[in-house]
Design a protein around this motif. Structure first.
Motif, PDB file in Angstrom:
ATOM      1  N   ALA A  14       0.833  -1.209   0.000  1.00 33.37           N
ATOM      2  CA  ALA A  14       0.000   0.000   0.000  1.00 33.37           C
ATOM      3  C   ALA A  14       0.865   1.255   0.000  1.00 33.37           C
ATOM      4  O   ALA A  14       0.562   2.237  -0.685  1.00 33.37           O
ATOM      5  CB  ALA A  14      -0.912  -0.007   1.230  1.00 33.37           C
ATOM      6  N   ILE A  15       1.990   1.228   0.768  1.00 37.17           N
ATOM      7  CA  ILE A  15       2.905   2.372   0.801  1.00 37.17           C
ATOM      8  C   ILE A  15       3.553   2.575  -0.568  1.00 37.17           C
ATOM      9  O   ILE A  15       3.677   3.705  -1.059  1.00 37.17           O
ATOM     10  CB  ILE A  15       3.984   2.168   1.888  1.00 37.17           C
ATOM     11  CG1 ILE A  15       3.355   2.209   3.290  1.00 37.17           C
ATOM     12  CG2 ILE A  15       5.085   3.224   1.770  1.00 37.17           C
ATOM     13  CD1 ILE A  15       4.303   1.817   4.407  1.00 37.17           C
ATOM     14  N   LEU A  16       3.930   1.466  -1.195  1.00 40.28           N
ATOM     15  CA  LEU A  16       4.546   1.535  -2.523  1.00 40.28           C
ATOM     16  C   LEU A  16       3.570   2.145  -3.542  1.00 40.28           C
ATOM     17  O   LEU A  16       3.945   2.993  -4.348  1.00 40.28           O
ATOM     18  CB  LEU A  16       4.971   0.130  -2.961  1.00 40.28           C
ATOM     19  CG  LEU A  16       5.959   0.074  -4.146  1.00 40.28           C
ATOM     20  CD1 LEU A  16       7.312   0.625  -3.729  1.00 40.28           C
ATOM     21  CD2 LEU A  16       6.102  -1.363  -4.651  1.00 40.28           C
ATOM     22  N   ASP A  17       2.320   1.717  -3.471  1.00 41.13           N
ATOM     23  CA  ASP A  17       1.301   2.258  -4.385  1.00 41.13           C
ATOM     24  C   ASP A  17       1.101   3.760  -4.145  1.00 41.13           C
ATOM     25  O   ASP A  17       0.973   4.536  -5.096  1.00 41.13           O
ATOM     26  CB  ASP A  17      -0.028   1.529  -4.171  1.00 41.13           C
ATOM     27  CG  ASP A  17      -1.181   2.201  -4.906  1.00 41.13           C
ATOM     28  OD1 ASP A  17      -1.284   2.067  -6.133  1.00 41.13           O
ATOM     29  OD2 ASP A  17      -1.970   2.898  -4.226  1.00 41.13           O
ATOM     30  N   TYR A  18       1.114   4.170  -2.871  1.00 42.35           N
ATOM     31  CA  TYR A  18       0.937   5.590  -2.541  1.00 42.35           C
ATOM     32  C   TYR A  18       2.099   6.426  -3.089  1.00 42.35           C
ATOM     33  O   TYR A  18       1.900   7.512  -3.646  1.00 42.35           O
ATOM     34  CB  TYR A  18       0.834   5.755  -1.024  1.00 42.35           C
ATOM     35  CG  TYR A  18       0.676   7.182  -0.577  1.00 42.35           C
ATOM     36  CD1 TYR A  18      -0.521   7.860  -0.767  1.00 42.35           C
ATOM     37  CD2 TYR A  18       1.739   7.874   0.008  1.00 42.35           C
ATOM     38  CE1 TYR A  18      -0.681   9.185  -0.365  1.00 42.35           C
ATOM     39  CE2 TYR A  18       1.605   9.192   0.404  1.00 42.35           C
ATOM     40  CZ  TYR A  18       0.390   9.842   0.220  1.00 42.35           C
ATOM     41  OH  TYR A  18       0.249  11.157   0.599  1.00 42.35           O
ATOM     42  N   MET A  19       3.322   5.906  -2.934  1.00 44.67           N
ATOM     43  CA  MET A  19       4.493   6.617  -3.468  1.00 44.67           C
ATOM     44  C   MET A  19       4.403   6.760  -4.982  1.00 44.67           C
ATOM     45  O   MET A  19       4.723   7.817  -5.537  1.00 44.67           O
ATOM     46  CB  MET A  19       5.783   5.853  -3.089  1.00 44.67           C
ATOM     47  CG  MET A  19       6.171   5.954  -1.623  1.00 44.67           C
ATOM     48  SD  MET A  19       7.692   5.037  -1.295  1.00 44.67           S
ATOM     49  CE  MET A  19       8.040   5.560   0.379  1.00 44.67           C
ATOM     50  N   GLU A  20       3.950   5.706  -5.634  1.00 44.02           N
ATOM     51  CA  GLU A  20       3.840   5.729  -7.101  1.00 44.02           C
ATOM     52  C   GLU A  20       2.787   6.735  -7.555  1.00 44.02           C
ATOM     53  O   GLU A  20       3.001   7.501  -8.501  1.00 44.02           O
ATOM     54  CB  GLU A  20       3.482   4.324  -7.593  1.00 44.02           C
ATOM     55  CG  GLU A  20       3.734   4.103  -9.082  1.00 44.02           C
ATOM     56  CD  GLU A  20       2.505   4.370  -9.916  1.00 44.02           C
ATOM     57  OE1 GLU A  20       2.661   4.606 -11.134  1.00 44.02           O
ATOM     58  OE2 GLU A  20       1.390   4.362  -9.357  1.00 44.02           O
ATOM     59  N   SER A  27      12.225   7.744  -3.972  1.00 48.03           N
ATOM     60  CA  SER A  27      11.866   7.044  -2.726  1.00 48.03           C
ATOM     61  C   SER A  27      11.239   5.690  -3.033  1.00 48.03           C
ATOM     62  O   SER A  27      11.461   4.707  -2.315  1.00 48.03           O
ATOM     63  CB  SER A  27      10.886   7.898  -1.910  1.00 48.03           C
ATOM     64  OG  SER A  27      11.452   9.123  -1.567  1.00 48.03           O
ATOM     65  N   LEU A  28      10.434   5.645  -4.122  1.00 46.68           N
ATOM     66  CA  LEU A  28       9.762   4.393  -4.494  1.00 46.68           C
ATOM     67  C   LEU A  28      10.788   3.312  -4.815  1.00 46.68           C
ATOM     68  O   LEU A  28      10.680   2.166  -4.338  1.00 46.68           O
ATOM     69  CB  LEU A  28       8.845   4.658  -5.696  1.00 46.68           C
ATOM     70  CG  LEU A  28       7.986   3.488  -6.186  1.00 46.68           C
ATOM     71  CD1 LEU A  28       6.647   4.002  -6.720  1.00 46.68           C
ATOM     72  CD2 LEU A  28       8.680   2.699  -7.293  1.00 46.68           C
ATOM     73  N   GLU A  29      11.806   3.670  -5.626  1.00 46.45           N
ATOM     74  CA  GLU A  29      12.815   2.675  -6.006  1.00 46.45           C
ATOM     75  C   GLU A  29      13.600   2.192  -4.797  1.00 46.45           C
ATOM     76  O   GLU A  29      13.882   1.000  -4.655  1.00 46.45           O
ATOM     77  CB  GLU A  29      13.762   3.283  -7.049  1.00 46.45           C
ATOM     78  CG  GLU A  29      13.131   3.499  -8.407  1.00 46.45           C
ATOM     79  CD  GLU A  29      12.565   2.201  -8.997  1.00 46.45           C
ATOM     80  OE1 GLU A  29      13.191   1.123  -8.794  1.00 46.45           O
ATOM     81  OE2 GLU A  29      11.501   2.254  -9.626  1.00 46.45           O
ATOM     82  N   GLN A  30      13.948   3.130  -3.909  1.00 43.31           N
ATOM     83  CA  GLN A  30      14.698   2.760  -2.700  1.00 43.31           C
ATOM     84  C   GLN A  30      13.865   1.852  -1.805  1.00 43.31           C
ATOM     85  O   GLN A  30      14.370   0.844  -1.290  1.00 43.31           O
ATOM     86  CB  GLN A  30      15.100   4.034  -1.944  1.00 43.31           C
ATOM     87  CG  GLN A  30      16.026   3.797  -0.757  1.00 43.31           C
ATOM     88  CD  GLN A  30      17.408   3.317  -1.171  1.00 43.31           C
ATOM     89  OE1 GLN A  30      17.869   3.619  -2.272  1.00 43.31           O
ATOM     90  NE2 GLN A  30      18.042   2.537  -0.315  1.00 43.31           N
ATOM     91  N   PHE A  31      12.573   2.217  -1.629  1.00 42.53           N
ATOM     92  CA  PHE A  31      11.692   1.414  -0.764  1.00 42.53           C
ATOM     93  C   PHE A  31      11.435   0.041  -1.377  1.00 42.53           C
ATOM     94  O   PHE A  31      11.367  -0.967  -0.671  1.00 42.53           O
ATOM     95  CB  PHE A  31      10.361   2.157  -0.564  1.00 42.53           C
ATOM     96  CG  PHE A  31       9.423   1.486   0.413  1.00 42.53           C
ATOM     97  CD1 PHE A  31       9.662   1.540   1.774  1.00 42.53           C
ATOM     98  CD2 PHE A  31       8.319   0.763  -0.041  1.00 42.53           C
ATOM     99  CE1 PHE A  31       8.814   0.917   2.671  1.00 42.53           C
ATOM    100  CE2 PHE A  31       7.477   0.127   0.841  1.00 42.53           C
ATOM    101  CZ  PHE A  31       7.720   0.206   2.202  1.00 42.53           C
ATOM    102  N   ARG A  32      11.311  -0.010  -2.717  1.00 47.00           N
ATOM    103  CA  ARG A  32      11.071  -1.298  -3.396  1.00 47.00           C
ATOM    104  C   ARG A  32      12.222  -2.274  -3.119  1.00 47.00           C
ATOM    105  O   ARG A  32      11.996  -3.455  -2.866  1.00 47.00           O
ATOM    106  CB  ARG A  32      10.933  -1.047  -4.899  1.00 47.00           C
ATOM    107  CG  ARG A  32      10.420  -2.284  -5.676  1.00 47.00           C
ATOM    108  CD  ARG A  32      10.885  -2.250  -7.121  1.00 47.00           C
ATOM    109  NE  ARG A  32      10.487  -1.033  -7.799  1.00 47.00           N
ATOM    110  CZ  ARG A  32       9.401  -0.913  -8.563  1.00 47.00           C
ATOM    111  NH1 ARG A  32       8.617  -1.950  -8.746  1.00 47.00           N
ATOM    112  NH2 ARG A  32       9.156   0.225  -9.154  1.00 47.00           N
TER     113      ARG A  32
END
Length: 411
Positions: A14-20, A27-32
């Motif tokens: 859900a956090i990844l989708d929100y970042m996208e 931040s998305l790539e780092q979190f992924r």
């Protein structure tokens, strides 16, 4: 709080989708990489949905906690016999408010519930009239036409027509089906402060700063009668259910009763020491104040009277007075407000009187006991200018100089 592996996976997705969705690419790539998670279409918008659900639940919890606290206070304030239980017909408002309706750009001067639908209408210094759904708290529409502060509004008995009056010296009749202004009435020479439909719906009564009360024909828009006698601004008027009598209050500190058919003043009552802001007739089921003794004739029989038994008035002298209509006697004086009393309304059950004031409070008075039984302090952050009681659903509406309308559930 410890999350299960499945919950962690769902949260990270859900956090990844929100970042996208927000465009946080770095931040998305780092979190992924660190969370070892990929975008999943099934989790689209999941974080926002969860967050809004939590906010709604938090509000419900706070509302319930306030309700529990209020009930505990009521239980401890009563005798050992237990709390007084009231039926739906005796339901009284209590905090917190159910809705705060925001949208006006200036003070709210009047609020009025629709006689049938779950709608409340507000009139404001911003020259607009707004329609709201008081069940959902949603804004419905704005009625524009007046060019100055809208002072008052009223529905006919079926809710098909709305009448409004303003500081632009006009009265407007609105079709509440199409929301269009069908007539504009001219005749007053100053600010029109109050309008009321006659019970039949065929005529409208208005009062003005020009010291007069006028009667208008709805079908033609013509003024057919003028009532003169007040020495100053006529603030408010109320009409008996049979349409035979009017009560008016004024800056001249008097309460006057009028015979509608004859157009004559039948009584002038003076007890207040400042401007009288508001007036209300009692319902048929009203209870008597403490020590009330009806006047009798020479044979010891109670004098007969048709129509409302009592009138209540609220004044800038901070007092509320209860008058016997038949005799003009002032039977009770309710003291407690710390500033001007701006609006009063009898509770439909006939046992209570509700008032609002520039002291920012709503007060509930037990008529039979002659005292205040509930104070909703700081009900608004600014002066409270008006109130109305829903005819078929236990809700109270209050309007304020803070530009808002508040809806209070009664229970």
């Amino acid at each position: 709080m410890v999350l299960t592996n499945k919950q962690k996976e769902e949260l990270n997705g859900a956090i990844l989708d929100y970042m996208e969705s927000c465009g946080y690419k770095a931040s998305l790539e780092q979190f992924r990489k660190e969370a070892e998670v990929e975008l999943d279409p099934k989790k689209k918008g999941l974080l926002e949905k969860k967050w809004t659900s939590v906010v709604r639940l938090q509000k419900k919890v706070l509302d319930l906690e306030a309700k529990v606290s209020s009930l505990e206070e009521e239980l401890t304030s009563h005798a050992p016999g237990g709390a007084v239980r009231r039926g739906r017909e005796e339901a009284l408002p209590r905090g917190p408010e159910r809705h705060t309706l925001s949208g006006h750009r200036n003070s709210v001067n009047a609020v009025r519930f629709h006689p049938t639908f779950s709608l409340v209408v507000s009139a404001s210094e911003d020259a607009s009239i707004k329609v709201w759904d008081y069940e959902s708290g949603e804004f419905e529409r704005t009625l524009k036409g007046h060019t100055n502060s809208v002072q008052d509004i009223d529905f006919d008995k079926n809710g098909n027509l709305l009448v409004s009056c303003a500081a632009d010296l006009t009265i407007k009749i609105w079709d509440f089906q199409s929301y269009e202004c069908t007539k504009t009435l001219h005749g007053h020479d100053h600010n029109v402060s109050c309008v009321r439909f006659m019970p039949s719906g065929d005529h409208i009564m208005s009062s003005s700063r020009d010291k007069t009360i006028k009667m208008w024909e709805v079908a033609t828009g013509y003024c057919i009668k003028t009532f003169s006698g007040h020495e100053e601004w006529v603030r408010k008027i109320v009409i008996t259910p049979d349409g035979g009598q009017i009560a008016s209050v004024s800056n001249d500190q008097s309460l006057r009763l009028w015979n509608v058919v004859k157009g004559e003043c039948t009584a002038i009552l003076k007890e207040h020491t400042h401007v009288i802001e508001c007036v209300a007739f009692s319902p048929d089921n009203v209870v008597d104040p403490p020590g009330f003794a009806p006047l009798t004739n020479g044979d010891g029989e109670t004098k007969k009277h048709t129509g409302p038994k009592y009138l209540a008035t609220g004044s800038r002298d901070k007092n509320i007075k209860l008058w016997e209509v038949a005799t003009g006697r002032c039977l009770a004086n309710f003291v407690g407000h710390d500033n001007w009393v701006r609006g009063i309304k009898f509770h439909p059950c006939g046992k209570f009187l509700l008032s609002v004031s520039d002291d920012k409070s709503v007060r509930i008075w037990d008529i039979a006991q002659g005292r205040c039984v509930r104070v909703m302090a700081e009900a608004h952050p600014h002066f409270i200018s008006c109130l109305d009681f829903a005819p078929n659903n236990p809700h109270l509406a209050t309007g304020s100089v803070d530009d808002t309308v508040k809806i209070w559930k009664c229970n």
